[in-house]
Design a protein around this motif. Structure first.
Motif, PDB file in Angstrom:
ATOM      1  N   PHE A  57       0.795  -1.203   0.111  1.00 36.62           N
ATOM      2  CA  PHE A  57      -0.024   0.033   0.019  1.00 36.62           C
ATOM      3  C   PHE A  57       0.856   1.184  -0.070  1.00 36.62           C
ATOM      4  O   PHE A  57       1.627   1.219   0.797  1.00 36.62           O
ATOM      5  CB  PHE A  57      -0.804   0.025   1.248  1.00 36.62           C
ATOM      6  CG  PHE A  57      -2.019  -0.935   1.329  1.00 36.62           C
ATOM      7  CD1 PHE A  57      -3.380  -0.798   1.037  1.00 36.62           C
ATOM      8  CD2 PHE A  57      -1.770  -2.246   1.773  1.00 36.62           C
ATOM      9  CE1 PHE A  57      -4.090  -1.833   1.096  1.00 36.62           C
ATOM     10  CE2 PHE A  57      -2.345  -3.284   1.901  1.00 36.62           C
ATOM     11  CZ  PHE A  57      -3.860  -3.091   1.385  1.00 36.62           C
ATOM     12  N   PRO A  58       0.714   1.972  -1.045  1.00 42.55           N
ATOM     13  CA  PRO A  58       1.475   3.207  -1.104  1.00 42.55           C
ATOM     14  C   PRO A  58       0.954   4.214  -0.011  1.00 42.55           C
ATOM     15  O   PRO A  58      -0.342   4.200   0.087  1.00 42.55           O
ATOM     16  CB  PRO A  58       1.618   3.724  -2.455  1.00 42.55           C
ATOM     17  CG  PRO A  58       0.277   3.288  -2.986  1.00 42.55           C
ATOM     18  CD  PRO A  58       0.177   1.932  -2.299  1.00 42.55           C
ATOM     19  N   TYR A  59       1.757   5.031   0.719  1.00 41.12           N
ATOM     20  CA  TYR A  59       1.203   6.017   1.465  1.00 41.12           C
ATOM     21  C   TYR A  59       2.018   7.533   1.517  1.00 41.12           C
ATOM     22  O   TYR A  59       3.253   7.180   1.395  1.00 41.12           O
ATOM     23  CB  TYR A  59       1.041   5.635   2.910  1.00 41.12           C
ATOM     24  CG  TYR A  59       0.035   6.718   3.845  1.00 41.12           C
ATOM     25  CD1 TYR A  59      -1.143   6.690   3.380  1.00 41.12           C
ATOM     26  CD2 TYR A  59       0.653   7.278   4.950  1.00 41.12           C
ATOM     27  CE1 TYR A  59      -1.912   7.496   4.395  1.00 41.12           C
ATOM     28  CE2 TYR A  59      -0.186   7.966   5.785  1.00 41.12           C
ATOM     29  CZ  TYR A  59      -1.484   8.022   5.437  1.00 41.12           C
ATOM     30  OH  TYR A  59      -2.274   8.954   6.304  1.00 41.12           O
ATOM     31  N   VAL A 107       2.258  -1.310   4.259  1.00 45.73           N
ATOM     32  CA  VAL A 107       2.300   0.005   3.997  1.00 45.73           C
ATOM     33  C   VAL A 107       3.621   0.726   3.912  1.00 45.73           C
ATOM     34  O   VAL A 107       4.273   0.533   4.708  1.00 45.73           O
ATOM     35  CB  VAL A 107       1.401   0.864   5.011  1.00 45.73           C
ATOM     36  CG1 VAL A 107       1.458   2.364   4.886  1.00 45.73           C
ATOM     37  CG2 VAL A 107      -0.056   0.370   5.269  1.00 45.73           C
ATOM     38  N   LEU A 108       3.754   1.170   2.528  1.00 43.57           N
ATOM     39  CA  LEU A 108       5.048   1.601   2.385  1.00 43.57           C
ATOM     40  C   LEU A 108       5.274   3.176   1.963  1.00 43.57           C
ATOM     41  O   LEU A 108       4.991   3.542   0.901  1.00 43.57           O
ATOM     42  CB  LEU A 108       5.896   0.852   1.223  1.00 43.57           C
ATOM     43  CG  LEU A 108       7.242   1.217   0.644  1.00 43.57           C
ATOM     44  CD1 LEU A 108       8.076   0.770   1.995  1.00 43.57           C
ATOM     45  CD2 LEU A 108       7.717   0.321  -0.555  1.00 43.57           C
ATOM     46  N   PRO A 109       5.337   4.095   3.081  1.00 44.55           N
ATOM     47  CA  PRO A 109       5.375   5.525   2.589  1.00 44.55           C
ATOM     48  C   PRO A 109       6.793   6.042   2.107  1.00 44.55           C
ATOM     49  O   PRO A 109       7.770   5.411   2.147  1.00 44.55           O
ATOM     50  CB  PRO A 109       5.208   5.897   4.213  1.00 44.55           C
ATOM     51  CG  PRO A 109       5.077   5.155   5.176  1.00 44.55           C
ATOM     52  CD  PRO A 109       5.622   3.810   4.372  1.00 44.55           C
ATOM     53  N   SER A 110       6.597   6.980   1.197  1.00 41.54           N
ATOM     54  CA  SER A 110       7.751   7.378   0.774  1.00 41.54           C
ATOM     55  C   SER A 110       7.173   8.898   0.143  1.00 41.54           C
ATOM     56  O   SER A 110       6.148   9.003  -0.191  1.00 41.54           O
ATOM     57  CB  SER A 110       8.406   7.172  -0.257  1.00 41.54           C
ATOM     58  OG  SER A 110       7.939   7.193  -1.615  1.00 41.54           O
ATOM     59  N   PRO A 111       8.160  10.024   0.345  1.00 38.02           N
ATOM     60  CA  PRO A 111       7.764  11.457  -0.323  1.00 38.02           C
ATOM     61  C   PRO A 111       7.583  11.529  -1.742  1.00 38.02           C
ATOM     62  O   PRO A 111       7.108  12.320  -2.116  1.00 38.02           O
ATOM     63  CB  PRO A 111       8.669  12.364   0.297  1.00 38.02           C
ATOM     64  CG  PRO A 111       9.804  11.405   0.463  1.00 38.02           C
ATOM     65  CD  PRO A 111       9.417  10.045   0.857  1.00 38.02           C
ATOM     66  N   ASN A 112       8.129  10.414  -2.280  1.00 43.07           N
ATOM     67  CA  ASN A 112       8.390  10.726  -3.915  1.00 43.07           C
ATOM     68  C   ASN A 112       7.485   9.684  -4.575  1.00 43.07           C
ATOM     69  O   ASN A 112       6.174  10.053  -5.004  1.00 43.07           O
ATOM     70  CB  ASN A 112       9.856  10.479  -4.226  1.00 43.07           C
ATOM     71  CG  ASN A 112      10.838  11.393  -3.719  1.00 43.07           C
ATOM     72  OD1 ASN A 112      10.351  12.667  -3.496  1.00 43.07           O
ATOM     73  ND2 ASN A 112      11.556  11.053  -3.024  1.00 43.07           N
ATOM     74  N   GLY A 113       7.856   8.545  -4.906  1.00 44.30           N
ATOM     75  CA  GLY A 113       7.141   7.548  -5.724  1.00 44.30           C
ATOM     76  C   GLY A 113       5.805   7.212  -5.007  1.00 44.30           C
ATOM     77  O   GLY A 113       4.850   6.846  -5.821  1.00 44.30           O
ATOM     78  N   SER A 114       6.055   6.789  -4.022  1.00 47.73           N
ATOM     79  CA  SER A 114       4.608   6.446  -3.131  1.00 47.73           C
ATOM     80  C   SER A 114       3.597   7.631  -2.943  1.00 47.73           C
ATOM     81  O   SER A 114       2.374   7.450  -3.324  1.00 47.73           O
ATOM     82  CB  SER A 114       5.009   6.031  -1.570  1.00 47.73           C
ATOM     83  OG  SER A 114       3.859   5.570  -1.025  1.00 47.73           O
ATOM     84  N   PRO A 244       3.904  -4.907 -10.714  1.00 48.58           N
ATOM     85  CA  PRO A 244       3.119  -4.355  -9.719  1.00 48.58           C
ATOM     86  C   PRO A 244       2.114  -3.263 -10.090  1.00 48.58           C
ATOM     87  O   PRO A 244       2.365  -2.282 -10.580  1.00 48.58           O
ATOM     88  CB  PRO A 244       4.015  -3.557  -8.797  1.00 48.58           C
ATOM     89  CG  PRO A 244       5.417  -4.290  -9.027  1.00 48.58           C
ATOM     90  CD  PRO A 244       5.386  -4.362 -10.617  1.00 48.58           C
ATOM     91  N   VAL A 245       0.659  -3.599  -9.916  1.00 41.68           N
ATOM     92  CA  VAL A 245      -0.259  -2.943 -10.646  1.00 41.68           C
ATOM     93  C   VAL A 245      -1.211  -2.429  -9.249  1.00 41.68           C
ATOM     94  O   VAL A 245      -1.423  -3.183  -8.328  1.00 41.68           O
ATOM     95  CB  VAL A 245      -1.204  -3.667 -11.378  1.00 41.68           C
ATOM     96  CG1 VAL A 245      -2.343  -2.725 -11.828  1.00 41.68           C
ATOM     97  CG2 VAL A 245      -0.312  -4.059 -12.597  1.00 41.68           C
ATOM     98  N   LEU A 246      -1.377  -1.229  -9.004  1.00 44.20           N
ATOM     99  CA  LEU A 246      -2.227  -0.715  -8.075  1.00 44.20           C
ATOM    100  C   LEU A 246      -3.647  -1.038  -8.123  1.00 44.20           C
ATOM    101  O   LEU A 246      -4.460  -0.587  -9.167  1.00 44.20           O
ATOM    102  CB  LEU A 246      -2.072   0.919  -7.865  1.00 44.20           C
ATOM    103  CG  LEU A 246      -2.181   1.613  -6.612  1.00 44.20           C
ATOM    104  CD1 LEU A 246      -1.756   0.894  -5.339  1.00 44.20           C
ATOM    105  CD2 LEU A 246      -2.255   3.050  -6.716  1.00 44.20           C
TER     106      LEU A 246
END
Length: 256
Positions: A57-59, A107-114, A244-246
């Motif tokens: 899960f992007p966050y 859950v994988l937070p990041s300020p760019n890709g996510s 990987p598809v969202l």
């Protein structure tokens, strides 16, 4: 970004390439699919995690809200690289994800890709990197995308200049975008935008992508910070067959 001028949208081309969240808005309008590229390290981590069967899960933020977001989804929460512990062994580091125990949901937070992936609405999102660009190219063609009527929007995430939210164009993401664009051209897509063609030409012209990325600004940052394994995983070209598809808020592998 309230409106995007027509000249910025790369309309009429089957492959589009731009930078950052603003770029995703600009070239994502009307696209059949958006491909996010964040080589060091969000999309590399997504490729490694989904290859193991984890839903990611992007966050946007790594703060108190991320913990609540993860709890609501019954997912483990990735922490900062230097915050890894026995209790929380997952982080944005692809090497840490590979070493950590298997978790079904992360859950994988990041300020760019996510943040880019989480902000796209109404358009399919795919996570690509240097580890899986060929598999992603094959899958995109299977969808019938890559024509001016059904274009592919490739978004190089970039980094942020320290202490700001200003996008720093990062070599690794430009080469990741170029690798995917070149793979699409090799498979018969013949309507790239000038930006997409330039990215593809850069990737194909360079003799040693792994070596260049190890000595690039982002590569040096990670290596000097004690994370050389992350760079090694990121520059392992075509090591994964993951796509990987969202869907339903999480990236899962749609590869073969």
């Amino acid at each position: 970004m309230r409106s995007v001028p027509e000249w910025a949208q790369q309309r009429g081309f089957g492959i589009r390439v731009e930078w950052g969240r603003a770029g995703a808005v600009a070239i994502g309008a009307g696209a059949a699919g958006v491909v996010v590229i964040d080589v060091l390290s969000f999309t590399t981590s997504v490729s490694v995690a989904t290859a193991a069967g984890t839903a990611v899960f992007p966050y946007r933020w790594r703060d108190g809200t991320a913990r609540s977001f993860a709890a609501e989804r019954g997912a483990a929460l990735a922490v900062g690289r230097r915050e890894v512990s026995v209790a929380q062994p997952w982080s944005l580091s692809p090497a840490a994800i590979r070493r950590a125990p298997f978790t079904e949901r992360l859950v994988l937070p990041s300020p760019n890709g996510s943040a880019i992936a989480a902000s796209v609405e109404g358009t399919p999102v795919v996570a690509a990197c240097l580890r899986n660009y060929s598999a992603v190219a094959d899958w995109l063609l299977q969808q019938g995308w890559g024509t001016p009527a059904r274009p592919i929007a490739i978004v190089a995430a970039g980094e942020q200049w320290p202490g700001t939210e200003t996008v720093r164009p990062a070599l690794e993401d430009w080469l990741g975008a170029g690798a995917l664009a070149a793979a699409l051209l090799d498979r018969g897509i013949d309507t790239p935008s000038p930006e997409a063609y330039s990215a593809a030409s850069t990737f194909t012209a360079l003799p040693d992508t792994p070596g260049l990325l190890r000595t690039s600004a982002s590569g040096r940052e990670l290596i000097s910070g004690g994370f050389p394994d992350d760079v090694d995983l990121a520059v392992d070209l075509d090591a994964d067959n993951t796509v990987p598809v969202l869907e339903n808020g999480a990236f899962t592998d749609h590869g073969r």
